[in-house]
Design a protein around this motif. Structure first.
Motif, PDB file in Angstrom:
ATOM      1  N   GLN A  67      65.736 125.446  86.197  1.00 12.36           N
ATOM      2  CA  GLN A  67      66.295 124.363  85.376  1.00 12.36           C
ATOM      3  C   GLN A  67      65.428 123.108  85.503  1.00 12.36           C
ATOM      4  O   GLN A  67      65.169 122.427  84.513  1.00 12.36           O
ATOM      5  CB  GLN A  67      67.716 124.015  85.834  1.00 12.36           C
ATOM      6  CG  GLN A  67      68.787 124.921  85.336  1.00 12.36           C
ATOM      7  CD  GLN A  67      70.138 124.501  85.890  1.00 12.36           C
ATOM      8  OE1 GLN A  67      70.679 125.157  86.761  1.00 12.36           O
ATOM      9  NE2 GLN A  67      70.678 123.412  85.395  1.00 12.36           N
ATOM     10  N   ILE A  68      65.014 122.817  86.720  1.00 10.80           N
ATOM     11  CA  ILE A  68      64.171 121.642  86.966  1.00 10.80           C
ATOM     12  C   ILE A  68      62.819 121.819  86.284  1.00 10.80           C
ATOM     13  O   ILE A  68      62.321 120.902  85.618  1.00 10.80           O
ATOM     14  CB  ILE A  68      63.989 121.398  88.479  1.00 10.80           C
ATOM     15  CG1 ILE A  68      65.332 121.063  89.124  1.00 10.80           C
ATOM     16  CG2 ILE A  68      62.969 120.288  88.725  1.00 10.80           C
ATOM     17  CD1 ILE A  68      65.326 121.121  90.636  1.00 10.80           C
TER      18      ILE A  68
ATOM     19  N   ALA B 123      63.248 121.417  82.491  1.00 10.93           N
ATOM     20  CA  ALA B 123      63.472 120.015  82.127  1.00 10.93           C
ATOM     21  C   ALA B 123      62.175 119.219  82.231  1.00 10.93           C
ATOM     22  O   ALA B 123      61.831 118.446  81.322  1.00 10.93           O
ATOM     23  CB  ALA B 123      64.547 119.407  83.024  1.00 10.93           C
ATOM     24  N   ALA B 124      61.459 119.403  83.324  1.00 10.57           N
ATOM     25  CA  ALA B 124      60.203 118.677  83.524  1.00 10.57           C
ATOM     26  C   ALA B 124      59.176 119.059  82.467  1.00 10.57           C
ATOM     27  O   ALA B 124      58.496 118.186  81.913  1.00 10.57           O
ATOM     28  CB  ALA B 124      59.655 118.954  84.914  1.00 10.57           C
ATOM     29  N   SER B 125      59.081 120.322  82.178  1.00 10.16           N
ATOM     30  CA  SER B 125      58.123 120.796  81.180  1.00 10.16           C
ATOM     31  C   SER B 125      58.398 120.163  79.823  1.00 10.16           C
ATOM     32  O   SER B 125      57.476 119.690  79.143  1.00 10.16           O
ATOM     33  CB  SER B 125      58.198 122.318  81.088  1.00 10.16           C
ATOM     34  OG  SER B 125      57.265 122.803  80.174  1.00 10.16           O
TER      35      SER B 125
ATOM     36  N   ILE C 103      63.978 113.608  84.911  1.00  9.52           N
ATOM     37  CA  ILE C 103      63.950 115.062  85.050  1.00  9.52           C
ATOM     38  C   ILE C 103      65.292 115.554  85.584  1.00  9.52           C
ATOM     39  O   ILE C 103      65.863 116.522  85.071  1.00  9.52           O
ATOM     40  CB  ILE C 103      62.796 115.504  85.975  1.00  9.52           C
ATOM     41  CG1 ILE C 103      61.443 115.172  85.335  1.00  9.52           C
ATOM     42  CG2 ILE C 103      62.893 117.004  86.291  1.00  9.52           C
ATOM     43  CD1 ILE C 103      60.263 115.258  86.280  1.00  9.52           C
ATOM     44  N   ALA C 104      65.795 114.879  86.600  1.00 11.67           N
ATOM     45  CA  ALA C 104      67.080 115.257  87.197  1.00 11.67           C
ATOM     46  C   ALA C 104      68.201 115.184  86.164  1.00 11.67           C
ATOM     47  O   ALA C 104      69.020 116.108  86.060  1.00 11.67           O
ATOM     48  CB  ALA C 104      67.395 114.351  88.380  1.00 11.67           C
ATOM     49  N   LYS C 105      68.229 114.115  85.406  1.00 13.87           N
ATOM     50  CA  LYS C 105      69.268 113.943  84.385  1.00 13.87           C
ATOM     51  C   LYS C 105      69.180 115.056  83.347  1.00 13.87           C
ATOM     52  O   LYS C 105      70.186 115.650  82.972  1.00 13.87           O
ATOM     53  CB  LYS C 105      69.134 112.576  83.717  1.00 13.87           C
ATOM     54  CG  LYS C 105      70.211 112.282  82.718  1.00 13.87           C
ATOM     55  CD  LYS C 105      70.080 110.881  82.153  1.00 13.87           C
ATOM     56  CE  LYS C 105      71.179 110.622  81.135  1.00 13.87           C
ATOM     57  NZ  LYS C 105      71.069 109.293  80.550  1.00 13.87           N
ATOM     58  N   GLU C 106      67.979 115.351  82.888  1.00 14.81           N
ATOM     59  CA  GLU C 106      67.759 116.410  81.905  1.00 14.81           C
ATOM     60  C   GLU C 106      68.185 117.779  82.457  1.00 14.81           C
ATOM     61  O   GLU C 106      68.710 118.611  81.731  1.00 14.81           O
ATOM     62  CB  GLU C 106      66.280 116.439  81.504  1.00 14.81           C
ATOM     63  CG  GLU C 106      65.924 117.461  80.467  1.00 14.81           C
ATOM     64  CD  GLU C 106      66.335 117.082  79.051  1.00 14.81           C
ATOM     65  OE1 GLU C 106      66.332 117.979  78.197  1.00 14.81           O
ATOM     66  OE2 GLU C 106      66.659 115.904  78.793  1.00 14.81           O
TER      67      GLU C 106
END
Length: 69
Positions: free
Chosen positions: A18-19, A22-24, A40-43
């Motif tokens: 998931q991280i 989101a980061a990608s 990133i965390a929020k996403e």
């Protein structure tokens, strides 16, 4: 006991992915330097601190994206 361990490993890998996802997504739209770990965390739907449970830095996260599965 064995089943619980398997579930924990699968859950950990799911959260890690998931991280990465989101980061990608954020890196491709906003750029690496303009994206914060908090974004990133929020996403990814988790806390800022949770990201650091899986990756020691934003650079390590970028390396994981580049290396792939």
């Amino acid at each position: 006991m064995r089943m619980s361990r398997t579930v924990n490993v699968a859950l950990r890998e799911k959260k890690r992915q998931q991280i990465i996802d989101a980061a990608s997504s954020l890196f491709s739209t906003r750029g690496f330097f303009a994206t914060t770990v908090s974004e990133i965390a929020k996403e990814a739907g988790m806390s800022h601190a949770a990201v650091f449970t899986y990756f020691s830095s934003k650079e390590e996260l970028l390396d994981a994206i580049i290396q792939g599965p």
